[in-house]
Design an enzyme around this catalytic site. Structure first.
Site, mmCIF file in Angstrom:
data_model
loop_
_atom_site.group_PDB
_atom_site.id
_atom_site.type_symbol
_atom_site.label_atom_id
_atom_site.label_comp_id
_atom_site.label_asym_id
_atom_site.label_seq_id
_atom_site.Cartn_x
_atom_site.Cartn_y
_atom_site.Cartn_z
ATOM 1 C CB CYS A 282 -0.938 -0.007 1.200
ATOM 2 S SG CYS A 282 -0.094 0.122 2.774
ATOM 3 C CG ASP B 131 -0.320 -30.895 -15.389
ATOM 4 O OD1 ASP B 131 -0.044 -32.079 -15.624
ATOM 5 O OD2 ASP B 131 0.410 -30.133 -14.757
ATOM 6 C CG ASP C 196 2.145 -26.725 -13.195
ATOM 7 O OD1 ASP C 196 1.952 -27.777 -13.828
ATOM 8 O OD2 ASP C 196 2.769 -26.668 -12.136
ATOM 9 C CB CYS D 167 5.012 -0.442 0.786
ATOM 10 S SG CYS D 167 4.355 -1.773 1.774
ATOM 11 C CG ASP E 252 0.981 -29.352 -18.502
ATOM 12 O OD1 ASP E 252 0.632 -30.496 -18.811
ATOM 13 O OD2 ASP E 252 1.252 -29.002 -17.353
#
Lengths: 50, 910
Positions: free
Chosen positions: B94, B507, B808, B97, B812
């Site tokens: 936010c 997957d 992932d 920071c 794949d």
């Protein structure tokens, strides 16, 4: 009715000023970080060096 | 621990939270880890303590030791002599920071500029002094918990997006012109009042028309360019899109209005033309923005994942370099727990490699000299020296690359809804206008200019303002909605393709299952678990983290000693590999205790890679005999460390080598670049606890007599699941096993997909038994295991229909490209994320259901919008053809229909 000439000129001039300012602010990157700008308002003290 | 504690559901609720990061800390502790304590100290000492009150979002991230980067090659020198660096920031939560980072940098005398862009999450850092100062400044911020990764200035300049600004400039000009022309037009209409009053003199009306023309024509010439260019481009290819009728309409209307003005005519349509452009540009800007934002996020994601690799020169010196700069034949050192950044052949070292991101296998593979390893896999054991090879034909990678290329070409032929409509709509509009002109001129007895005027009124009315907004407006709103729930849509057409899906193919590893391992709870004694967790709390090893996550909040044990690569001990308790805790085998192989004794002195100075390797292969040699298959803590677990961070919602993926905090002693085998570009010994490749010499999986080990029966369900096919042992004085050693676990909402998501009328299938590269277990757990009947990438693509083609592929791994990749549409979790391999149409963050799979629901809804709204604008045309066109549409009626109808369409699109938010 000649006043209309003056009014048209005035409205175009003012509108043109607005446009120019907008384009200037766009060019200087003032819309690059809108989230940051919203938060920076709250940084009351201790501003970081630019 | 960071992420595990959040999503693995601790048994007990935290009683104390860390003063810095707010995450659970051990009872009575102020901080959860030394990193947080140091960050808190730094912040307080700079007088920036109000940071903690400013935090309105989540608390700051937990400081960890990040992988080192060679910053110097990213530095640019400014004209004033200052040096500049642009860095991506991860962990920005936010405004507080932003304030903290800028304030900390502001206190550094050498810093010229330290400015954070919160939208793009970038830090622009400029300083005076030597280039090496960069590492110190970056270290300062990293110690607070933010990860900084430099941007390549060349790539940054290339990626700069000028289209956005150009569109906004055009929008500003169109807006200015629309307002001012409308001002004139309203004067004309008021004076004319629909032809009833006729109070305005012709001279005044001509004046207003001329002023309108003077404003409108240059504005159209400027702001219409995006449409004119696009229209010209497609016309050149003999096709047509929505920009063709738009351009034609605008140009014709302006031209006719100009002739009207010059011939003192009554009606001019400048306002309509400019307003049309204004509305359309709004749609364009929104569309571009939404896509630009997603692109920027994906870019950031990839930047944060990229790491440098340690390259060994011929003379044995090492340097950090980006992986893509390597040439075949060069040698790379990969420490324990590091990702292998290159494709190559192992030259030296015996280790085990987590290949789950590449092959989908959930258990690690043992590699020795001569074995091929791929970029994206992770070294779990001893350091390896890898010789870089080019992707040769016949390798998995080359195969994948070829399949991907073929599939991508096929998919680019998808035609979006808007273009399909435009193909039919544009000719119809042109024909109607032409017929109107011919009708009036030839049979209606109208003059040339009157006939042209009527025809142009038809063009204005039919000008697909609403139609052109119909699709992008929905797209922007739906994309923004998905973005808020952590789903990045990368392709503009993905929504439409998603809506057509009839089959979902998953997957297994890392997609249906969590990217990290979890403790198998069956038969675990809670007291033993608590003891183990109190030790494990001191370790960053993935299995230790899983233990802590499973046990909830337990006090940290005192005086815990770490034995890098083996385990942790405190008092008489030991937690680690079977060998480390001396389960049943230590006495038979006294060599192993020598190894333990020798380990520490042996490691301190691993400056020379050769030394590090020698040490580790010794360790490995000793380790093998005494392990009997029961010994190895895990593999997948180590991967989880690095794949885990991203599981937190909104938290970007990071590659973090499992490693100690900045101050932790006992590093070995790793090499870090110091500020001067030299090499500094003293880092441990990373995993501090729970390993015995080599953490390889012992594929052939389960047949040994002293191998305890496995209860994890992973013990099929002669595989032993990863495990940790706990020994306590006077009690029997306790074993903890870890297994792959389906994502918490996997079964629920699959049931939901079924209810939506979709077929769900599972294609995995993993062993059939593992696949069967997970398939049963999540409720998929139709599954296939042991698929190579080629098998997967073949299976996908065989299915026919329109498939959403969710995967992932690199294996794949071809499927992701082949499928009608594809999605990847943010923990996926880089290539998968690049290929996928959507990337979703978060620990669950709910995003998949959300994606399809949103897409279907969006498609409904798009169709509704198109229907609305067609209805409007059907109502208005006869009036225009009949020649009774006046300019004000045209303007009102046009803006009315546009607003209606935009308003309808907002329903996509719900």
């Amino acid at each position: 009715m000649n006043v209309i000439l003056l009014l048209i000129a005035a409205s175009l001039f003012l509108g043109g000023c607005g446009l120019a300012v907008f384009l200037w602010s766009l060019r200087t990157g003032q819309y690059e970080d809108l989230d940051g700008a919203a938060n920076r308002v709250l940084f009351d003290h201790d501003p970081p060096k630019r | 621990m960071t992420a595990l504690a959040l999503d693995a559901g601790p048994l007990e609720t935290a009683t104390d939270s860390c003063a810095h990061c707010g995450q659970p800390a051990a009872v009575g502790q102020r901080f959860c880890c030394p990193g947080c304590a140091a960050a808190f100290e730094t912040i307080q000492s700079l007088g920036l303590g109000s940071y903690y009150e400013r935090c309105i979002a989540e608390r700051p991230p937990r400081p960890e030791r990040f992988e080192p980067y060679d910053l110097t090659r990213f530095i640019t020198v400014r004209p004033d002599g200052g040096k500049e660096l642009v860095l991506a920031i991860d962990g920005l939560r936010c405004g507080a920071c932003v304030w903290l980072i800028e304030s900390v940098l502001g206190r550094e005398p050498s810093v010229l500029t330290g400015r954070v862009n919160m939208t793009s999450r970038r830090l622009r850092l400029a300083w005076r002094g030597p280039a090496s100062e960069a590492a110190r400044l970056v270290g300062r911020i990293e110690a607070l918990g933010y990860r900084l990764v430099p941007f390549d200035p060349v790539a940054l300049a290339a990626a700069r997006d000028d289209t956005d600004r150009a569109l906004i400039r055009a929008l500003a000009v169109a807006g200015f012109a629309a307002i001012n022309v409308m001002l004139m037009s309203i004067g004309v209409w008021a004076g004319d009042a629909a032809g009833l009053l006729d109070t305005m003199g012709p001279a005044t009306r001509d004046l207003l028309h001329i002023v309108s023309a003077l404003i409108a024509l240059p504005a159209i010439a400027y702001a219409g360019q995006p449409f004119f260019r696009s229209a010209l481009a497609v016309l050149r290819h003999g096709r047509t899109n929505m920009d063709v009728p738009i351009s034609l309409g605008v140009l014709l209307v302006s031209g006719l209005s100009l002739t009207q003005t010059l011939s003192h005519g009554r009606d001019a349509y400048f306002d309509s033309a400019v307003m049309l452009l204004f509305f359309l540009l709004i749609g364009r800007v929104l569309d571009h923005r939404a896509r630009g934002q997603v692109r920027a996020s994906v870019e950031l994601l990839l930047t944060l994942r990229s790491t440098d690799v340690t390259v060994l020169a011929v003379d044995g010196t090492a340097a950090l370099r980006p992986a893509r700069s390597l040439l075949p034949g060069e040698r790379v050192l990969v420490g324990m727990g590091e990702r292998i950044g290159v494709d190559g052949v192992v030259e030296r070292g015996d280790s085990s490699v987590d290949t789950s991101l590449v092959t989908g296998e959930s258990l690690p593979v043992t590699v020795t000299a001569g074995a091929a390893v791929f970029a994206g896999t992770m070294n779990l054991g001893a350091p390896l020296t890898v010789r870089v090879t080019a992707a040769e034909d016949g390798t998995l990678l080359a195969e994948c690359a070829r399949l991907i290329e073929a599939s991508e070409a096929r998919r680019s032929r998808f035609v979006v809804l808007a273009d399909r409509v435009a193909r039919r709509y544009a000719p119809a509009v042109h024909l109607t206008a032409l017929a109107t002109f011919v009708g009036w001129y030839v049979w209606g007895g109208a003059s040339l200019s009157a006939a042209l005027l009527t025809a142009s009124a038809v063009l204005i009315i039919t000008c697909p303002c609403a139609l052109a907004l119909a699709v992008p407006a929905v797209q922007v709103i739906a994309t923004a909605r998905l973005f808020r729930s952590g789903i990045l849509l990368k392709s503009a057409t993905a929504l439409e393709r998603l809506a057509e899906v009839d089959t979902v193919v998953f997957d297994k590893t890392g997609t249906l299952t969590e990217p990290s391992l979890a403790l198998v709870r069956d038969g675990v004694d809670p007291a033993a678990l608590r003891d183990a967790a109190s030790l494990a709390a001191h370790s960053r090893h993935p299995l230790a983290r899983a233990l802590v996550a499973a046990s909830g909040n337990v006090p940290m044990a005192d005086q815990v000693e770490e034995h890098p690569g083996q385990g942790v001990s405190a008092g008489g308790m030991r937690l680690g590999s079977a060998a480390f805790v001396a389960v049943s085998v230590e006495r038979q192989f006294p060599a192993s205790s020598d190894r333990h004794g020798a380990a520490s002195p042996d490691r301190g100075g691993a400056a020379s890679p050769d030394h590090g390797e020698a040490a580790s292969s010794d360790r490995h040699g000793a380790a093998s005999p005494d392990r009997g298959g029961a010994a190895s803590p895990d593999h997948r677990g180590a991967a989880s460390l690095d794949r885990h961070g991203p599981a937190r919602p909104g938290h970007l993926t990071q590659q973090r080598a499992a490693s100690g905090g900045p101050d932790e002693p006992g590093h070995d085998g790793g090499i870090e670049l110091d500020h001067d570009g030299g090499i500094e010994p003293g880092h441990d490749g990373g995993i501090e606890a729970g390993h015995d010499g080599g953490i390889e999986s012992d594929h052939d080990g389960s047949g040994r007599p002293d191998d305890p029966p496995t209860s994890s369900g992973e013990g099929h096919d002669g595989q032993s699941g990863p495990e940790l042992w706990l020994s306590r004085p006077g009690r029997a050693p306790v074993r903890f096993t870890f297994a792959e676990r389906p994502r918490h909402d996997a079964a629920e998501t699959i049931a939901r997909l079924r209810r939506m009328g979709l077929k769900v299938r599972l294609l995995s590269g993993d062993r059939a038994a593992s696949v069967a277990r997970i398939a049963a757990a999540v409720g998929i009947e139709d599954w296939r295991g042991e698929c190579s990438p080629v098998d997967k693509v073949a299976a996908l083609r065989q299915m026919g229909g329109r498939v959403l592929m969710v995967g992932d791994g690199l294996n794949d990749g071809p499927c992701l490209a082949e499928a009608h549409v594809s999605a990847s979790p943010a923990t996926a391999a880089d290539i998968s994320q690049t290929l996928a149409d959507a990337v979703f963050q978060g620990a669950g799979l709910a995003a998949i259901g959300e994606l399809i629901v949103t897409a279907r809804r969006a498609r409904g709204l798009m169709r509704g919008n198109i229907g609305l604008s067609i209805v409007y045309n059907v109502l208005m066109v006869p009036l225009a053809v009949a020649g009774i549409v006046t300019p004000w009626l045209a303007a009102a109808a046009m803006s009315g229909s546009s607003l209606l369409v935009i308003g309808n699109s907002f329903r996509a938010r719900a």
